[in-house]
Scaffold this motif. Structure first.
Motif, PDB file in Angstrom:
ATOM      1  N   SER A 331       0.817  -1.220   0.000  1.00  0.00           N
ATOM      2  CA  SER A 331       0.000   0.000   0.000  1.00  0.00           C
ATOM      3  C   SER A 331       0.848   1.266   0.000  1.00  0.00           C
ATOM      4  O   SER A 331       0.509   2.255  -0.661  1.00  0.00           O
ATOM      5  N   VAL A 332       1.962   1.258   0.728  1.00  0.00           N
ATOM      6  CA  VAL A 332       2.777   2.472   0.835  1.00  0.00           C
ATOM      7  C   VAL A 332       3.446   2.833  -0.489  1.00  0.00           C
ATOM      8  O   VAL A 332       3.351   3.987  -0.937  1.00  0.00           O
ATOM      9  N   PRO A 333       4.140   1.917  -1.175  1.00  0.00           N
ATOM     10  CA  PRO A 333       4.725   2.299  -2.466  1.00  0.00           C
ATOM     11  C   PRO A 333       3.680   2.720  -3.491  1.00  0.00           C
ATOM     12  O   PRO A 333       3.927   3.623  -4.289  1.00  0.00           O
ATOM     13  N   VAL A 334       2.517   2.091  -3.464  1.00  0.00           N
ATOM     14  CA  VAL A 334       1.451   2.500  -4.388  1.00  0.00           C
ATOM     15  C   VAL A 334       1.021   3.931  -4.076  1.00  0.00           C
ATOM     16  O   VAL A 334       0.873   4.772  -4.975  1.00  0.00           O
ATOM     17  N   ALA A 335       0.855   4.230  -2.785  1.00  0.00           N
ATOM     18  CA  ALA A 335       0.451   5.587  -2.388  1.00  0.00           C
ATOM     19  C   ALA A 335       1.525   6.609  -2.719  1.00  0.00           C
ATOM     20  O   ALA A 335       1.218   7.767  -3.034  1.00  0.00           O
ATOM     21  N   SER A 336       2.787   6.214  -2.669  1.00  0.00           N
ATOM     22  CA  SER A 336       3.870   7.167  -2.912  1.00  0.00           C
ATOM     23  C   SER A 336       3.825   7.742  -4.327  1.00  0.00           C
ATOM     24  O   SER A 336       4.259   8.869  -4.562  1.00  0.00           O
ATOM     25  N   VAL A 337       3.281   6.979  -5.244  1.00  0.00           N
ATOM     26  CA  VAL A 337       3.174   7.451  -6.631  1.00  0.00           C
ATOM     27  C   VAL A 337       2.275   8.678  -6.698  1.00  0.00           C
ATOM     28  O   VAL A 337       2.535   9.621  -7.458  1.00  0.00           O
ATOM     29  N   ALA A 338       1.210   8.667  -5.909  1.00  0.00           N
ATOM     30  CA  ALA A 338       0.291   9.816  -5.901  1.00  0.00           C
ATOM     31  C   ALA A 338       0.958  11.061  -5.350  1.00  0.00           C
ATOM     32  O   ALA A 338       0.517  12.183  -5.627  1.00  0.00           O
ATOM     33  N   LEU A 339       2.027  10.897  -4.567  1.00  0.00           N
ATOM     34  CA  LEU A 339       2.771  12.039  -4.029  1.00  0.00           C
ATOM     35  C   LEU A 339       3.918  12.454  -4.940  1.00  0.00           C
ATOM     36  O   LEU A 339       4.691  13.346  -4.602  1.00  0.00           O
ATOM     37  N   GLY A 340       4.046  11.791  -6.079  1.00  0.00           N
ATOM     38  CA  GLY A 340       5.036  12.214  -7.059  1.00  0.00           C
ATOM     39  C   GLY A 340       6.295  11.386  -7.115  1.00  0.00           C
ATOM     40  O   GLY A 340       7.265  11.782  -7.772  1.00  0.00           O
ATOM     41  N   ALA A 341       6.331  10.228  -6.461  1.00  0.00           N
ATOM     42  CA  ALA A 341       7.520   9.374  -6.527  1.00  0.00           C
ATOM     43  C   ALA A 341       7.709   8.876  -7.956  1.00  0.00           C
ATOM     44  O   ALA A 341       6.821   8.246  -8.518  1.00  0.00           O
ATOM     45  N   CYS A 342       8.865   9.170  -8.541  1.00  0.00           N
ATOM     46  CA  CYS A 342       9.101   8.775  -9.928  1.00  0.00           C
ATOM     47  C   CYS A 342       9.913   7.486 -10.028  1.00  0.00           C
ATOM     48  O   CYS A 342      10.140   6.972 -11.121  1.00  0.00           O
ATOM     49  N   VAL A 343      10.374   6.993  -8.883  1.00  0.00           N
ATOM     50  CA  VAL A 343      11.081   5.710  -8.810  1.00  0.00           C
ATOM     51  C   VAL A 343      10.539   4.956  -7.605  1.00  0.00           C
ATOM     52  O   VAL A 343      10.316   5.553  -6.552  1.00  0.00           O
ATOM     53  N   ILE A 344      10.311   3.663  -7.769  1.00  0.00           N
ATOM     54  CA  ILE A 344       9.861   2.820  -6.665  1.00  0.00           C
ATOM     55  C   ILE A 344      10.808   1.633  -6.560  1.00  0.00           C
ATOM     56  O   ILE A 344      11.070   0.950  -7.555  1.00  0.00           O
ATOM     57  N   GLU A 345      11.306   1.396  -5.347  1.00  0.00           N
ATOM     58  CA  GLU A 345      12.168   0.242  -5.113  1.00  0.00           C
ATOM     59  C   GLU A 345      11.565  -0.610  -4.006  1.00  0.00           C
ATOM     60  O   GLU A 345      11.187  -0.098  -2.952  1.00  0.00           O
ATOM     61  N   LYS A 346      11.460  -1.897  -4.261  1.00  0.00           N
ATOM     62  CA  LYS A 346      10.900  -2.819  -3.265  1.00  0.00           C
ATOM     63  C   LYS A 346      11.619  -4.159  -3.385  1.00  0.00           C
ATOM     64  O   LYS A 346      11.912  -4.630  -4.483  1.00  0.00           O
TER      65      LYS A 346
END
Length: 748
Positions: A331-346
């Motif tokens: 849920s957190v990385p998905v939500a981070s996209v709405a805040l403008g995260a242009c890179v996601i690492e998991k």
């Protein structure tokens, strides 16, 4: 500053006309184009201001003027190998994009005055692109190269952009060569023990990198020391990741920056003061980097994630920002996209119970796949904050059914003054919206209006006049039984296309037609039959498929009955949507082949004598009464050609709107699409489209270049009949159809 090699949407050739220049500037949203010769040599620039000056300074304006007659030759440019500081210093309020050339003057790149951004293996990482998703494998391979490759396979199946590993030189990185000491803290002993057990050798890591490349996914690596960086540089690693533990390691950061490669920096375990110091240091080196907001706890409690810090991190650093997560779940990385995260690492693992801290915060393969899917859905739903809100096609459909309209309370004579007591507000929303009430009051009626009927926009701005039209091919309009006579009166249509509803399947034709009509006809099968049944001749549910076949046979029989009243047409066309849609997503090629076969077999089992079945070309995202689906069949021109070659008795109806949306989505050319399917086309729906699901927009207001399309149609389908299938064109006596025919009269 963002430097991009993807320059196609920002250039035009010197001989391009002004109209195409305007269209391209509107599409790229950069407010500028660069003019090049046919060999790619940079000649000039055309901005919004250049166009305005050209319009003001020329008494005779023609949109056929060439780009070279409009372009500005006094513009800022640099060679691509120049020091980036010089480029950055050249930006100003009026200069937001600078062209970069090679030594021969050929345009090779563009520099934009934006937040830092870069390309990795052709993927642009910036705020305007989908987020770059990294599957962090790290040491979760447990020192097993076969497991490492298996994890790569899982990452690819999840559709990530990148798989990332770690490389350490234990001898140089740790005192006592990493062997540890009985006096070391328990945490340090545990970490060193894991590293000594589960490291892959350098040549094994390189083998995994090559494996990832061979599978089409980008491999990246975190160098934990200068020696590892040297190994990775010798290999040719395209970009790097800096671990949180090295965010304040200026020596390593400087060495990575010196490679000229882009890199990602996790900010875990760092204070804001340290973050500012490091970013200032990186900026002084002209480094291309992205900061990853991160909390280095395994697992991170949700209360400590502080996701909103992404917004502050952007503000205080001016850098691109992403998110590297160690919390549980997605849920957190998905939500981070709405805040403008242009890179996601998991992190990724095959078993969270394996030894090691990373496994506990890692996603299982299915979870990673779900995360990527949800991120892409969120990105698609975010839209833009720079454009005004427009009503979507699905909303327009529902507004027609659910909203309210202005309706006449009594008969109103031509020329009579419209007063408030003549108007009431009622559903459905098929007429003038209630917010236009005051504009209507006090106007003279420009037509006779019957009690209980809708007011329309033309009651305010004036009526569209129906007349005779001149075309070099048969032309008609869509009609229903009930408005047939009203629509054909006062014009010279060659035929009409009866759009059947499921209620029309049960009416007596003799109630509408008492004698033979001197006009041709075609039939459009209902899209929705009784009991919410949407025709699908390829349905996996055989009972559903059989019911679809029965319903289509009923349509064929009705068409034969109509032919008695419309004998002018010898073998009437029946337009159908044959099926192949679903609500879950696109299907694979093998499944498509089976469905095409099912449609062919279904049609061969029907009695189609004396009629012509024309399967409509389809959009990728059809609207089914306010809801959107995915369409898999009769979307691709090559597949349509293959189907028609194998089933020569079956023809198609080329729907320009549907196919324009397919071309927009898949990057095809509508004119080439038309050329391919033309030999099998017997009926045309000519209508505009916008984007990938803007169906049936007013002709000339969408994406179709009707001049170019008309040239292809006149060459390849010179005698094929057509209708302007304008959505809701039948309103107000068919005003949408008459406007469309007037537009098309000079085209086809």
């Amino acid at each position: 500053m963002l430097i991009t090699k993807n320059i196609q949407k920002y250039i035009c050739f010197s001989e391009a006309d002004v109209l195409s220049v305007l269209k391209k500037i509107n599409e790229n949203k950069a407010r500028i184009l660069f003019v090049v010769s046919e060999h790619g040599k940079l000649l000039g620039s055309i901005s919004d201001g250049d166009l305005r000056r050209w319009l003001i300074n020329n008494k005779k304006i023609t949109l056929e003027a060439t780009a070279k007659s409009v372009m500005n030759t006094d513009f800022v440019t640099f060679q691509a190998n120049v020091d980036q500081k010089r480029i950055k210093n050249a930006f100003s309020d009026s200069i937001a994009c600078i062209p970069l050339t090679n030594e021969s003057g050929h345009l090779v790149r563009l520099a934009f005055n934006e937040r830092n951004g870069f390309h990795i293996n052709g993927k642009e990482i910036s705020e305007r692109n989908p987020s770059f998703i990294i599957a962090e494998i790290g040491n979760n391979h447990q020192g097993d190269i076969s497991l490492a490759k298996k994890l790569v396979d899982h990452a690819i199946e999840a559709k990530v952009d990148c798989v990332k590993f770690q490389m350490r030189n234990m001898k140089s990185l740790y005192k006592d060569s990493g062997k540890g000491s009985v006096s070391a803290d328990l945490g340090a002993q545990y970490t060193l023990d894991l590293l000594l057990q589960f490291q892959l050798k350098n040549d094994e890591l390189i083998e995994v990198f090559d494996y990832a490349k061979s599978k089409g996914v980008i491999p990246l690596c975190t160098p934990w020391d200068l020696g590892s960086l040297e190994v990775l540089e010798e290999y040719g690693m395209e970009a790097y990741k800096v671990a949180s533990a090295d965010f304040t390691n200026f020596e390593l950061l400087e060495a990575i920056s010196a490679t000229g490669k882009p890199f990602f920096c996790s900010t875990g375990m760092s204070s804001e003061k340290e973050i500012k110091e490091t970013t200032q240091f990186l900026d002084s080196l002209n480094a291309n980097y992205v900061l990853l907001h991160c909390n280095s706890t395994y697992p991170t409690p949700f209360k400590d994630v502080n996701l909103k810090y992404i917004t502050r991190l952007k503000k205080i650093t001016g850098a691109l920002v992403g998110y590297s997560g160690h919390e549980r779940g997605i849920s957190v990385p998905v939500a981070s996209v709405a805040l403008g995260a242009c890179v996601i690492e998991k992190h990724l693992t095959v078993d969270r119970s394996l030894e090691g801290t990373d496994h506990k915060v890692s996603l299982l393969p299915d979870e990673l796949k779900s995360m990527v899917t949800q991120i892409r859905q969120v990105e698609e739903s975010l839209g833009s904050d720079s454009d005004p809100r427009e009503i979507t096609q699905g909303e327009l459909i529902n507004r027609e059914n659910l909203a309210k309209s202005l309706v006449a309370t009594r008969d109103i004579q031509l020329g009579e003054l419209i007063s408030r007591d003549m108007i009431e507000i009622k559903s459905p929303g098929q007429g003038l919206q209630p917010n236009r009430l005051n504009e209507l009051i006090g106007r003279k009626a420009n037509r006779a209006i019957k009690q209980g009927t809708f007011f329309y926009r033309t009651d305010i701005i004036g009526q569209v006049v129906k007349r005779n039209y001149i075309f070099n091919r048969p032309f008609g309009v869509p009609v229903r039984y009930h408005d047939f006579r009203q629509i054909i009166k006062g014009t010279n249509l060659d035929f009409v296309e009866f759009h059947l509803s499921y209620n029309d399947m049960n009416v007596k034709l003799a109630d509408y037609f008492s004698e033979q009509e001197n006009i041709g006809f075609a039939v459009h099968s209902p899209e929705l039959f009784a009991n919410d049944h949407i025709l699908d001749l390829s349905a996996s549910d055989l009972s559903y498929r059989e019911h679809s076949k029965k319903l289509l046979q009923d349509v064929i029989n009705i068409t034969r009955e109509l032919n008695v009243f419309f004998p002018r047409t010898k073998k009437p066309v029946i337009v159908i949507n044959a099926g192949g849609w679903n609500s879950d997503g696109f299907i694979d090629e093998h499944s498509k082949f089976d469905k095409y076969q099912a449609i062919a077999e279904s049609l061969k089992s029907l009695d189609t004598e004396s009629v012509t079945i024309a399967i409509q070309t389809m959009p990728p995202f059809p609207w089914h009464f306010g809801g959107q689906s995915y369409h898999n069949l009769f979307v691709c021109a090559d597949e349509i050609v293959d189907f028609c070659r194998e089933n020569p008795e079956i023809k198609i109806c080329l729907d320009i709107s549907h196919s324009m949306m397919a071309c927009n989505f898949y990057g095809w050319d509508i004119n080439e699409f038309t050329r391919k399917v033309a030999p099998y086309n017997v009926h045309l729906h000519v209508v505009d489209a916008k984007g990938i699901d803007g169906e049936g927009v007013e002709i000339g207001k969408g994406d179709v270049d009707f001049d170019a399309l008309a040239s292809v149609l006149n060459e390849c389908n010179p005698s094929v009949q057509f209708i302007p299938e304008i959505w809701q064109g039948h309103k107000n006596g068919g005003e949408g159809f008459w406007s469309a025919l007037e537009f098309l009269e000079t085209k086809i």
